[in-house]
Motif scaffolding. Structure first.
Motif, short mmCIF file in Angstrom:
data_model
loop_
_atom_site.label_atom_id
_atom_site.label_comp_id
_atom_site.label_asym_id
_atom_site.label_seq_id
_atom_site.Cartn_x
_atom_site.Cartn_y
_atom_site.Cartn_z
N PRO A 150 46.92 39.87 23.77
CA PRO A 150 46.56 40.56 25.01
C PRO A 150 45.29 39.99 25.64
CG PRO A 150 45.82 41.85 23.15
CD PRO A 150 46.56 40.66 22.57
N GLN A 151 45.32 38.69 25.91
CA GLN A 151 44.09 37.98 26.32
C GLN A 151 44.44 36.71 27.08
OE1 GLN A 151 40.43 35.67 23.96
NE2 GLN A 151 41.95 36.82 22.81
N LEU A 152 43.79 36.53 28.22
CA LEU A 152 43.94 35.28 28.98
C LEU A 152 43.07 34.23 28.30
CD1 LEU A 152 43.82 36.59 32.65
CD2 LEU A 152 45.81 35.63 31.48
N ARG A 153 43.67 33.40 27.51
CA ARG A 153 42.92 32.40 26.74
C ARG A 153 43.80 31.15 26.67
NH1 ARG A 153 38.95 33.61 22.67
NH2 ARG A 153 38.43 31.80 21.37
N LYS A 154 43.42 30.12 27.39
CA LYS A 154 44.20 28.88 27.42
C LYS A 154 43.63 27.87 26.44
CE LYS A 154 45.93 29.38 32.14
NZ LYS A 154 46.03 28.75 33.49
N PRO A 181 52.40 38.25 31.20
CA PRO A 181 51.24 38.33 30.29
C PRO A 181 51.21 39.67 29.58
CG PRO A 181 50.58 37.53 32.46
CD PRO A 181 51.98 38.03 32.60
N LEU A 182 50.72 39.67 28.34
CA LEU A 182 50.57 40.89 27.56
C LEU A 182 49.24 41.55 27.94
CD1 LEU A 182 51.96 42.42 25.14
CD2 LEU A 182 50.34 41.20 23.66
N THR A 183 49.29 42.81 28.33
CA THR A 183 48.07 43.52 28.71
C THR A 183 47.45 44.20 27.50
OG1 THR A 183 49.07 45.67 29.21
CG2 THR A 183 49.13 43.99 30.96
N VAL A 184 46.22 44.63 27.67
CA VAL A 184 45.53 45.35 26.61
C VAL A 184 46.26 46.65 26.30
CG1 VAL A 184 43.37 46.52 25.99
CG2 VAL A 184 43.31 44.28 27.11
N ARG A 185 46.74 47.34 27.34
CA ARG A 185 47.47 48.59 27.10
C ARG A 185 48.80 48.32 26.40
NH1 ARG A 185 46.61 53.54 29.39
NH2 ARG A 185 45.62 52.72 31.27
N THR A 194 39.95 54.49 26.65
CA THR A 194 39.28 54.17 27.92
C THR A 194 40.23 53.33 28.76
OG1 THR A 194 37.32 53.19 28.96
CG2 THR A 194 38.20 52.06 27.04
N ASN A 195 40.10 53.44 30.07
CA ASN A 195 40.90 52.61 30.97
C ASN A 195 40.15 51.38 31.45
OD1 ASN A 195 43.23 54.25 30.96
ND2 ASN A 195 42.27 55.65 32.42
N TYR A 196 38.82 51.36 31.20
CA TYR A 196 38.00 50.25 31.67
C TYR A 196 37.00 49.86 30.60
CZ TYR A 196 39.90 51.93 36.07
OH TYR A 196 40.75 52.34 37.05
N TYR A 197 36.65 48.60 30.57
CA TYR A 197 35.66 48.14 29.59
C TYR A 197 34.82 47.02 30.20
CZ TYR A 197 39.14 44.46 28.82
OH TYR A 197 40.03 43.43 29.01
N GLU A 214 45.54 44.99 32.33
CA GLU A 214 45.60 43.54 32.51
C GLU A 214 45.24 42.91 31.16
OE1 GLU A 214 42.38 41.98 35.01
OE2 GLU A 214 41.28 43.86 34.67
N PRO A 215 45.55 41.62 30.99
CA PRO A 215 45.10 40.97 29.75
C PRO A 215 43.58 40.90 29.74
CG PRO A 215 46.77 39.65 30.89
CD PRO A 215 46.34 40.71 31.84
N SER A 216 43.01 40.95 28.55
CA SER A 216 41.57 40.74 28.41
C SER A 216 41.20 39.34 28.88
CB SER A 216 41.18 40.92 26.94
OG SER A 216 39.92 40.35 26.67
N PRO A 217 40.00 39.17 29.43
CA PRO A 217 39.51 37.80 29.62
C PRO A 217 39.25 37.19 28.24
CG PRO A 217 37.75 39.36 29.99
CD PRO A 217 39.00 40.18 29.81
#
Length: 309
Positions: A150-154, A181-185, A194-197, A214-217
């Protein structure tokens, strides 16, 4: 397949390959906090060795007769989070990795690095060394969010085989990527509460508040509290008053380490090793597809060909 993990860190690559059925028999790193964590989670040995000492490294690794060597040489000189200066010397370990591979001659090799490493002269030189040394190479940039993370990591992966062309392996990997993409949720459900971090930005020209939808950065080796003076960015996903920083454990889970994976060392050391790690599920994705590819009759036949093919 007997596998040795070089620049193993705390073990993200090792664990992903083991979960896919590979026999990881040994690992090597040169940062004691990561080695201590690795030893808490794996039965096989990890050695504290500077891999720039090529003769010592070759002697050690050869004793395990690996069929596959995996590894992610340090990326600071390539990374967008670093100085992007190949002359600083750490990128030379990429060349040392190639030299070790050529001395040991495993049937397979996998080299991992940050996305932009593929554009660097040293990375290209290492690939040329492997190619000239008899390895057929396939290179691909994988986005972890399309590989069960769950992370945008290339990350750039170079896969090498000594016994025939594997150019079509890139197509195999591309066909297996998720469509979304896989989201955090998606990964945690509502368990984070929490909905935001908050994710501390490299510069306040970038946003710092992210949504779980959304996916984590990219998880980096820095985790800081929300500054009291934080000014909202126009692209922030939500109000800063509704956000909180992720805990060290939560960041390790976004890197898809199991909940019971044991991290030791100071908080800053744990944050750094988590940020440096290859996400476990990304390694699992690559390893699972490689294993399926190896089981194709064509590859089994290629493996019987002489090494000069």
């Amino acid at each position: 397949m007997k596998t040795v993990d070089l620049f193993a860190g705390c073990g993200g690559m090792s664990l992903g390959f083991m979960q896919a059925g590979f026999d990881v028999v040994a690992a090597v790193d040169n940062w004691r906090p990561a080695i201590n964590t690795y030893q808490q989670n794996f039965i096989h040995p990890i050695y504290d060795l500077d891999l720039a000492q090529i003769s010592a490294a070759v002697s050690l690794i050869k004793s395990y007769a690996p069929e596959l060597v995996i590894g992610g040489p340090p990326c600071q000189d390539f990374s967008s989070a670093g100085k992007r200066d190949e002359s600083l010397g750490r990128a030379d370990l990429t060349l040392d990795f190639a030299k070790i591979i050529l001395a040991i001659q495993p049937a397979w090799v996998i080299m991992e690095n940050v996305e932009r490493a593929r554009l660097s002269k040293i990375h290209q030189q290492a690939c040329a060394m492997l190619h000239d040394g008899g390895y057929s190479l396939a290179q691909i940039v994988l986005d972890a969010s399309l590989c069960g993370v769950p992370q945008l990591r290339k990350r750039t992966f170079v896969i090498g085989h000594r016994h025939g062309s594997i150019a079509d392996f890139v197509n195999v990997l591309q066909q297996q990527l998720a469509k979304q993409p896989l989201t955090v949720r998606d990964y945690f459900g509502d368990s984070l509460g929490t909905n935001y971090y908050y994710r501390h930005p490299r510069t306040y020209a970038r946003r710092a508040i992210f949504s779980v939808d959304e996916p984590s950065p990219t998880i980096r080796g820095v985790n800081r509290p929300i500054p009291k003076t934080y000014q909202m960015h126009p692209n922030d996903a939500g109000d800063v008053a509704l956000a909180r920083p992720l805990t060290t454990k939560e960041r390790s889970l976004i890197q898809t380490f199991p909940f019971d994976f044991k991290f030791v060392g100071t908080k800053s050391e744990q944050e750094q090793m988590i940020g440096n790690a290859v996400p476990v599920n990304l390694a699992f994705f690559l390893a699972t597809n490689l294993r399926a590819y190896l089981n194709q009759p064509r590859i089994q036949q290629l493996s019987l060909l002489p090494s000069f093919f």
